[in-house]
Design an enzyme around this catalytic site. Sequence first.
Site, PDB file in Angstrom:
ATOM      1  N   PHE A   1      32.378  56.995  49.034  1.00  0.00           N
ATOM      2  CA  PHE A   1      31.553  56.054  49.792  1.00  0.00           C
ATOM      3  C   PHE A   1      30.220  56.703  50.212  1.00  0.00           C
ATOM      4  CE2 PHE A   1      31.072  55.242  54.517  1.00  0.00           C
ATOM      5  CZ  PHE A   1      30.140  54.223  54.380  1.00  0.00           C
TER       6      PHE A   1
ATOM      7  N   THR B   1      43.102  70.743  49.724  1.00  0.00           N
ATOM      8  CA  THR B   1      41.841  70.240  49.162  1.00  0.00           C
ATOM      9  C   THR B   1      40.664  70.721  50.002  1.00  0.00           C
ATOM     10  OG1 THR B   1      42.956  68.255  48.413  1.00  0.00           O
ATOM     11  CG2 THR B   1      40.573  68.134  48.548  1.00  0.00           C
TER      12      THR B   1
ATOM     13  N   LYS C   1      38.575  71.427  58.396  1.00  0.00           N
ATOM     14  CA  LYS C   1      37.116  71.321  58.373  1.00  0.00           C
ATOM     15  C   LYS C   1      36.478  72.417  59.236  1.00  0.00           C
ATOM     16  CE  LYS C   1      35.442  68.042  56.171  1.00  0.00           C
ATOM     17  NZ  LYS C   1      34.951  68.162  54.782  1.00  0.00           N
TER      18      LYS C   1
ATOM     19  N   TYR D   1      43.494  68.186  59.699  1.00  0.00           N
ATOM     20  CA  TYR D   1      42.215  67.791  59.102  1.00  0.00           C
ATOM     21  C   TYR D   1      41.068  68.457  59.868  1.00  0.00           C
ATOM     22  CZ  TYR D   1      38.251  64.815  57.859  1.00  0.00           C
ATOM     23  OH  TYR D   1      37.028  64.367  57.457  1.00  0.00           O
TER      24      TYR D   1
END
Length: 322
Positions: free
Chosen positions: A11, A95, A153, A149
């Site tokens: 996106f 990931t 990060k 998450y």
Amino acid sequence: MKALVTGGAGFIGSHLCERLLGGGYEVCVIDDLSTGRLSNIAHLLDSGQIEFVEDSVRNRVIIEPLIEKCDVVFHLAAAVGVQLIVDRPVHTIETNIHGTEIVLEYANKYSKKVLITSTSEVYGKSENVPFHEDDDTILGSTMFSRWSYACSKAIDEFLAFAYHKQYGLEVVVCRLFNTIGPRQVGHYGMVVPRFVEKALKNETIQVYGDGKQSRSFTYVGDVVEAIGKLAVSEDAIGKVLNIGSDREISINELADLVIKMTSSKSGKDRISYEKAYGVAFDDMQRRVPCLERIKEAIGYQPKTSLEEMLEIIIEDLKGRDK
Ligand code: UDP
């Protein structure tokens, strides 16, 4: 200038590609299409404006030559979306951490500037808004996948600054607050497309928790404009900068606004986080950025109001139904 956009079929990535092409860059995209979609960049592919490689940034054989031949890397490839993070926690951690490790390793090998997109999740559960970039991060228990998450990060940020300090690699870290706009989908979380889709079908909107939790939404066009400017700002090198908007709205009020703007007959239902996500869940109550640093670096000011953004998204989602 040649830009490599990782996650460029996503996106935000697809909007960034358009912004970079408009700014005269040659653009190459690498995306494994895990959450990105070819349809997001079909218009750019069809017109031959971008080069596209379908693969993971974790595939060293593929990513190394792509980094070698570009001038600047925009690293957006990541596992994102609260629902996805909760459903696939191993995938999320691997990931986000390994992908960034590899991108930074090769960017450093070939001395290429890297813009890393991070997230306001890094601030964690703090309610001390607005969030300043140097504030402490306050994360919840490791029993809640959600915080993995934020943590993944945060590790990406640490690693980027480690390369900057130890090897002088030019890095810029952008902490994005809730970004919305056309092409965003609701499958992986993302409250705005979910609410608009429901409202357009006159179906019940599900508000999680008590709905008093708030967010500040930013238009994707304003975000990619800021990323484009940060890429050429000397002042931004070695820094972390918030990109967002300081208009705060509760999720309850957001639901009401969407219902009003779509003239929908939808009602609202409150459901527990546990029921919504299928596991115990720890939400952030508030999330508002301090924008002083990015104002100083590039004169940033978000231009699009919440009503304007919703108008554009409503039209986009109406069009998708046809
Ligand atoms: N939310 C909601 N209904 C939905 C999806 C999300 O009430 O169908 C809430 C969610 O619990 C959170 C906020 O909306 O408090 C924003 O959620 P989103 O997943 O968009 O992003 P977050 O800011 O939590 O990363």
